[in-house]
Design an enzyme around this catalytic site. Structure first.
Site, PDB file in Angstrom:
ATOM      1  N   ASP B  90       0.863  -1.161   0.000  1.00 20.85           N
ATOM      2  CA  ASP B  90       0.000   0.000   0.000  1.00 20.85           C
ATOM      3  C   ASP B  90       0.911   1.226   0.000  1.00 20.85           C
ATOM      4  O   ASP B  90       2.059   1.170   0.432  1.00 20.85           O
ATOM      5  CB  ASP B  90      -0.924  -0.034   1.221  1.00 20.85           C
ATOM      6  N   ASP B 288      -7.899  -7.365   1.643  1.00 18.19           N
ATOM      7  CA  ASP B 288      -6.913  -7.469   2.724  1.00 18.19           C
ATOM      8  C   ASP B 288      -7.572  -6.977   3.985  1.00 18.19           C
ATOM      9  O   ASP B 288      -8.479  -6.139   3.940  1.00 18.19           O
ATOM     10  CB  ASP B 288      -5.687  -6.589   2.449  1.00 18.19           C
ATOM     11  N   CYS B 326     -11.597 -27.573   9.309  1.00 16.45           N
ATOM     12  CA  CYS B 326     -10.373 -26.867   8.901  1.00 16.45           C
ATOM     13  C   CYS B 326      -9.162 -27.799   8.875  1.00 16.45           C
ATOM     14  O   CYS B 326      -9.036 -28.691   9.715  1.00 16.45           O
ATOM     15  CB  CYS B 326     -10.107 -25.695   9.838  1.00 16.45           C
ATOM     16  N   CYS B 328      -5.943 -26.631   9.000  1.00 18.31           N
ATOM     17  CA  CYS B 328      -4.726 -25.923   9.437  1.00 18.31           C
ATOM     18  C   CYS B 328      -4.056 -26.658  10.590  1.00 18.31           C
ATOM     19  O   CYS B 328      -4.638 -27.537  11.218  1.00 18.31           O
ATOM     20  CB  CYS B 328      -5.034 -24.475   9.811  1.00 18.31           C
ATOM     21  N   CYS B 331      -6.016 -26.586  13.931  1.00 15.54           N
ATOM     22  CA  CYS B 331      -7.217 -27.425  14.043  1.00 15.54           C
ATOM     23  C   CYS B 331      -6.898 -28.918  13.936  1.00 15.54           C
ATOM     24  O   CYS B 331      -7.637 -29.739  14.464  1.00 15.54           O
ATOM     25  CB  CYS B 331      -8.230 -27.017  12.982  1.00 15.54           C
ATOM     26  N   HIS B 357      -5.002 -19.993  12.182  1.00  8.93           N
ATOM     27  CA  HIS B 357      -6.310 -20.535  11.801  1.00  8.93           C
ATOM     28  C   HIS B 357      -7.144 -19.485  11.074  1.00  8.93           C
ATOM     29  O   HIS B 357      -7.770 -19.774  10.047  1.00  8.93           O
ATOM     30  CB  HIS B 357      -7.080 -21.048  13.013  1.00  8.93           C
TER      31      HIS B 357
END
Lengths: 395, 395
Positions: B90, B288, B326, B328, B331, B357
């Site tokens: 940005d 974002d 999930c 990840c 998890c 997560h």
């Protein structure tokens, strides 16, 4: 289970392997400290990547929060913290006697105040043993009466005598629990793994030798511990608590010939790299210390040339890794300049990356020491190591 | 380079792929935010494991600390933060106008005070472009004059007119730099990779449409941006800054038919799961937001059944994972009971595991949306998703 085999020696230094229910630990070994069931800022994957084979957790902290019943319900400490390799729990003695707040010692045990909610609690040798049984670590420690480092002989003797009486009570309770057939977590784990018919995992209870800086107390205590039972390991507590380093080294030298050669020796709370080298030289096998993670969170990193403070301005645009000899994720991925930026900008990733490196550093140091012992060249290795670590300018 | 191809649509929702120097980004996509050159508490390995294909960093923060010269010396932003996939920076406009402290706007640019050391600094369209050029991200943003969400039409018009004049200056400076043959970091990278003979990587500059909640301003601004040049992408700024959600949704619905179909559309600062779904439904492609990491550090986790606060007592001995759907590390490895313990005990690992997560959750949400669009069934998918996420009791 809980077998220790010595493979090589070099002077008093030894290489061994210790077989416990969750795996084999090569010694000398450094244990990262996971006080509250987590090695601060590191995940189990980080620890495996760093080569950790044995992790320490604290009975006191886990009893106070979240409580051993919660951990039991969640499958025991191994599953709770997702650590599938060997675990050792300290008994809580050190914490009960060193944390701030109310405490009252009787022959029965210690009444103290929780540091979390101020509630009154009592730990006895039996309770400490039961809690550790419930947590289900591979190796657990006896509940001891710890006195300050500078305690006079009478005070130290009184605490040591009590610790010996408590050791007998810990051992009796531990034998009863063992006779009942393994820890609850161990039973569940065998069910999960489809080995319900296997014999129960054996948790090992190790005594802790106290006695402050009084050699006569330590010698007497050691003799009586050894006369009490055959132990699968033995810990030396109450050193590295502020006494001058030569005092600790002298104590280890005096004790070493009197220690049972066939049992692993755990020097509690040690330590810094130079202490590890000195203690291995004096026949010690296992070590734990919060220094790698605590110092890492403060921006201090171990390197072969001595500690580096990554916050220093000199690292601002340094493209080199923290430690050029290191194979950890931190050193193989990031520049000193980036690591400094993370600390100066107060980014969480910095805490983790330096903790990871420091843990890996001590585990690699133990690996190097094992190799030097196997070559029967520990003395010359230690001389060279010290020349570089303690006097980096003269290397 | 910087080619965007649309593969499927479902209503206004689209699936596309955006090719930039460091790789291909499938859209709709969620970008984790690495404000200071690190996505808070996460490592590049964590981000790759979470499936991140594009990460955002902030020009303002990196200019103030450690400074773009330091990053250039350390090989450019990609190498500095060890992120080998696409990066977007940005421009610093949003930060300069939203952070506390002194600021003075002139036609030339903005004088402001560093939040780090209080020093006076100036950003102009040219400087913001040069800094981003030095950092070397794949996609960079034009420097814009941002006004508060509730700004009246005259204030918003003045800022928008200035933003358009500044856009022309950003684009001219960016063309000059591009004509000089790629970024320094890009050149170095090609040398390192042995591709010195390859054509220079092309950095893309995207404009930002402002105009507050005034549709007439946004329509006029959009027309003039599109008339100025062909752009490889276009951002919508100044939404999701406190206005009611229906206002943002209405604005996107009104703008969508007027946006160039062939360019990716980046809705800045969005957002929460329900905002992502609503914005994809209205034809947006890139997003974002700091929410997954910030909320994660506060113990709040996204799940298919809505947010969960892991600190709540109900999770104390809950053996289930945070999100059963999930994949990840959090998890698949840890129980809710353990995660709660980490937060209650104030352990650093908790901050990381919930951040990980939540980032994975939003990336998977984008993956699910792409699949629904490819099936041309986005509307029914979104209805089902909302039924569960917003009204978990009625599922």
């Amino acid at each position: 289970m809980n077998e220790f085999t010595i493979h090589a020696t070099s002077g008093a230094a030894r290489v061994g392997s210790l077989i416990v229910p969750h795996g084999t630990v090569e010694t000398p070994v450094f244990m990262p400290v996971g006080t509250q069931g987590t090695v601060r800022a590191l995940s189990p994957n980080d620890l495996r990547a760093a080569g950790a084979s044995l992790v320490l957790a604290n009975t006191y902290h886990l009893h106070v929060r979240p409580g051993e019943q919660v951990i039991e319900k969640l499958g025991g400490l191994h599953r709770f913290m997702a650590w599938d390799r060997p675990l050792l729990t300290d008994s809580g003695g050190f914490q009960v006697f060193s944390l701030e707040g109310f405490r009252r010692v009787s022959e029965d045990g210690v009444e103290f105040q929780s540091h979390v909610d101020g509630s009154r609690r009592t730990l006895t040798p039996e309770r400490a043993t039961e809690i550790q049984w419930t947590l289900g670590a591979d190796i657990v420690m006896a509940f001891d009466h710890v006195v300050p480092g500078g305690a006079d002989e009478a005070t130290a003797r009184d605490a040591m005598e009590r610790t010996l009486r408590w050791l007998e009570r810990c051992a009796r309770r531990h034998e009863e629990l063992t006779a009942q057939g393994g820890t609850a977590a161990g039973r569940q784990e065998r069910v999960d793994r489809g080995h319900a018919a296997l014999p129960p995992c054996r948790q090992a209870l190790w005594p802790i030798l106290q006695g402050g800086t009084h050699l006569v107390l330590r010698e007497g205590g050691l003799r009586r511990i050894c006369d009490m039972r055959p132990w699968t390991g033995l810990a030396i507590g109450g050193l590295s608590v502020g006494e001058p380093k030569p005092v600790m080294y002298g104590m280890l030298e005096a004790l070493e010939p009197r220690l049972p050669a066939a049992a692993p020796r755990y020097l509690m709370g040690v330590g810094f790299p130079e202490d590890l080298v000195a203690a291995v030289e004096r026949g010690m096998d296992l070590f734990d210390c919060v220094a790698p993670t605590r110092n890492g969170r403060n921006g201090s990193a171990f390197t072969p040339d001595g500690p580096v403070n990554i916050r220093n301005a000199e690292h601002r645009d340094d493209a080199r890794p923290l430690d050029e000899t290191c194979d950890c994720e931190t050193c193989t991925t990031f520049s000193r300049g980036y690591l400094r930026h993370l600390f100066v900008a107060e980014e969480l990733l910095g805490l983790r990356l330096l903790s990871l490196h420091n843990v890996r550093y001590l585990i690699r140091l133990a690996e190097e020491m094992r190799a030097a012992i196997r070559r029967n060249a520990f003395g010359s290795w230690a001389t060279n190591w010290r020349r570089r670590y303690l006097h980096p300018g003269s290397a």
